[in-house]
Design an enzyme around this catalytic site. Structure first.
Site, PDB file in Angstrom:
ATOM      1  N   GLU A  40       1.180  -1.085  -0.009  1.00 23.57           N
ATOM      2  CA  GLU A  40      -0.311   0.043   0.105  1.00 23.57           C
ATOM      3  C   GLU A  40       1.397   1.224  -0.257  1.00 23.57           C
ATOM      4  O   GLU A  40       1.469   1.333   0.657  1.00 23.57           O
ATOM      5  CB  GLU A  40      -0.976  -0.035   1.027  1.00 23.57           C
ATOM      6  N   THR A  82      -5.826   1.181  -5.581  1.00 23.79           N
ATOM      7  CA  THR A  82      -5.415  -0.433  -5.669  1.00 23.79           C
ATOM      8  C   THR A  82      -6.033  -0.899  -5.894  1.00 23.79           C
ATOM      9  O   THR A  82      -5.374  -1.866  -7.021  1.00 23.79           O
ATOM     10  CB  THR A  82      -5.883  -0.943  -3.997  1.00 23.79           C
ATOM     11  N   HIS A 197      -1.609   3.452   4.476  1.00 25.78           N
ATOM     12  CA  HIS A 197      -2.597   4.383   4.110  1.00 25.78           C
ATOM     13  C   HIS A 197      -3.391   5.968   4.743  1.00 25.78           C
ATOM     14  O   HIS A 197      -2.328   5.789   5.807  1.00 25.78           O
ATOM     15  CB  HIS A 197      -3.987   3.088   4.198  1.00 25.78           C
ATOM     16  N   ASP A 256       1.408   0.267  -5.136  1.00 19.78           N
ATOM     17  CA  ASP A 256       0.804   0.348  -5.841  1.00 19.78           C
ATOM     18  C   ASP A 256       0.329   1.231  -6.663  1.00 19.78           C
ATOM     19  O   ASP A 256      -0.341   1.029  -7.714  1.00 19.78           O
ATOM     20  CB  ASP A 256      -0.964  -1.029  -4.891  1.00 19.78           C
ATOM     21  N   HIS A 257       0.859   2.811  -5.746  1.00 21.53           N
ATOM     22  CA  HIS A 257       0.389   3.825  -6.174  1.00 21.53           C
ATOM     23  C   HIS A 257       1.382   5.126  -5.757  1.00 21.53           C
ATOM     24  O   HIS A 257       1.834   4.622  -4.380  1.00 21.53           O
ATOM     25  CB  HIS A 257      -1.160   4.276  -6.649  1.00 21.53           C
TER      26      HIS A 257
HETATM   27  C1  GP9 Z   1      -8.914  -1.052   0.539  1.00 24.61           C
HETATM   28  C2  GP9 Z   1      -7.307  -0.928   0.064  1.00 24.61           C
HETATM   29  C3  GP9 Z   1      -7.003   1.056   0.120  1.00 24.61           C
HETATM   30  O1  GP9 Z   1      -9.202  -1.872   0.723  1.00 24.61           O
HETATM   31  O2  GP9 Z   1      -6.929  -1.858  -0.631  1.00 24.61           O
HETATM   32  O3  GP9 Z   1      -7.580   0.933  -1.201  1.00 24.61           O
HETATM   33  P1  GP9 Z   1      -6.938   2.401  -2.132  1.00 24.61           P
HETATM   34  O4  GP9 Z   1      -7.636   3.902  -0.795  1.00 24.61           O
HETATM   35  O5  GP9 Z   1      -5.414   2.676  -1.394  1.00 24.61           O
HETATM   36  O6  GP9 Z   1      -7.817   2.460  -3.359  1.00 24.61           O
HETATM   37 MN    MN Z   2      -3.970   1.063  -1.957  1.00 28.34          MN
END
Ligand code: GP9
Ligand code: MN
Length: 405
Positions: A40, A82, A197, A256-257
């Site tokens: 994440e 994500t 996150h 992921d980003h």
């Molecule tokens: C939520 C997690 C985070 O289940 O994968 O999502 P994001 O906000 O980064 O898309």
């Molecule tokens: Mn994410």
């Protein structure tokens, strides 16, 4: 308008031959399990970074030296965050210009990694400590061919084991490995972390390094949750070893980003130690790099500087497992191939090649970042737009249904 047979025929013609041109590694992990960790909000600048002399990612720093590590790998996500990263990596298609394809086109036909692997006898599952319907995952995973989704309901979640969106990464990986152990072999498992996150909240006892000295609290806290996630990956590796899964599994970790958006300009300048506080559009493109590690059993690995993106993961990983993708429709290329065209296309039309970066209607030379005549970037920009349009046509028109039948 897109779903005409004419378009489908056109698409079939374009389906790539997928020449396998990394003969050294093709099939190097044949029959092995595949474990892909979606990390994440982790950006490449945290690797080998220190806050007050303390490493932010001590485990990943070591991994960068003991596996294949790609320092010039970019995320290509749009609004689906994500879920876009998941979509791109499993399908080698681009995400959509608006919304999340996981939500808007979950009933399309795809030919995703789980489905291809199933034909080779693999079982596939996803592990994530959040509600199963978040990002419409419960529906989309079935579409993509996953056999099972271990969402938060499969985990013990006491109050103290949760923070922010859900289960903390360390208890999450601790509880994931016993499930992995029980999966039919060989398997493909996707493990999605969560603690790092926005807005990067963490209980004090989980904080392993100092906050970053910045007046921006998001930027300040970010490094502490990245440090926590690094520890969780360390725990994951040690549990995998104990469960005797390590030697039989390819382990992939990708960011992921971005975690710090470009709105945090001042904080980003502090991170990059730019005293004037000014970042150029070229800098913002560089900041979209996310780490990629590929650990192949029995291989020492090395740093591979090729420019690539999440779109390249599907062919890269399937080639490692010895699966030829001839006739498969995808946009990425094998990152291990020496003959690949080095390229990363972002959802907003930004494009990076070995010599040029096109973004925001401006053209920069690589690696200096000097602005140059926009005409030099025109062919590159047009090529990027054409790729994005073709990918959009496929999704909006559900065109893969003509290929898979
Ligand atoms: C939520 C997690 C985070 O289940 O994968 O999502 P994001 O906000 O980064 O898309
Ligand atoms: Mn994410």
């Amino acid at each position: 308008a897109f779903a005409s047979n004419v378009d489908a025929d056109e698409m079939k013609k374009q389906a790539k031959d997928d020449p396998v041109n990394n003969p050294k590694l093709f099939g190097a992990a044949k029959g092995k399990n595949l474990i892909v960790v979606s990390l994440e909000s982790t950006q490449s600048f945290v690797i080998d970074y220190k806050v007050n002399g303390q490493e932010v990612t001590p485990f990943l720093n070591k991994l960068a030296r003991s596996s294949y590590y790609f320092p010039n790998f970019y995320h290509q996500t749009g609004q689906g965050k994500t879920s876009d990263a998941e979509f791109i990596t499993d399908n080698s298609l681009y995400p959509l210009p608006r919304g999340a394809v996981f939500q808007t086109h979950a009933l399309n036909e795809y030919k995703a990694t789980p489905e291809i692997l199933k034909e080779k006898g693999y079982y596939s599952a996803v592990f994530h400590g959040n509600d199963k319907s978040f990002w419409n995952r419960d529906i989309m995973y079935q579409t993509l061919g996953y056999d099972h989704y271990f969402s938060e309901e499969y985990y013990d979640r006491s109050e103290e084991d949760s923070v922010n969106y859900g289960l903390k990464d360390i208890p999450f990986v601790e509880q994931t490995v016993p499930y992995l152990k029980k999966l039919p072999k060989p398997f493909y498992a996707k493990v999605i972390t969560l603690t790092n996150h926005h807005p990067y909240l963490l209980n004090e006892e989980d904080q392993m390094i100092d906050t970053f000295p910045s007046s921006d609290p998001i930027v300040s806290r970010y490094f502490t949750t990245v440090r926590y996630a690094d520890e969780a990956i360390k725990v994951l590796f040690s549990k995998l070893k104990k469960a005797r899964l390590y030697k039989n599994s390819v382990i992939v970790i990708y960011g992921d980003h971005y975690g710090i958006s470009e709105r945090h300009e001042e904080g980003l300048a502090q991170i990059l130690k730019r005293e004037d506080g000014v970042l150029t559009p070229f800098d913002h493109v560089q900041l979209q790099r996310v780490p990629l590690f590929i650990h192949v059993p029995g291989k020492k690995g090395k740093q591979i500087k090729t420019i690539g993106g999440q779109i390249d993961l599907k062919p890269t990983l399937l080639h490692l497992l010895g699966i030829n993708l001839k006739g498969d429709y995808h946009f990425g290329t094998d990152l291990f191939s020496k003959k690949r065209e080095e390229l990363a296309v972002f959802r907003d039309g930004t494009v990076i090649s070995k010599d040029l970066v096109y973004t925001d209607e401006s053209c920069f030379t690589q690696p200096s970042g000097t602005e140059t005549d926009p005409a030099l970037c025109e062919p590159l920009a047009a090529k990027a737009q054409e790729e994005l349009d073709r990918s959009d046509d496929i999704i909006y028109g559900d065109l893969l249904r003509f290929l898979v039948k």
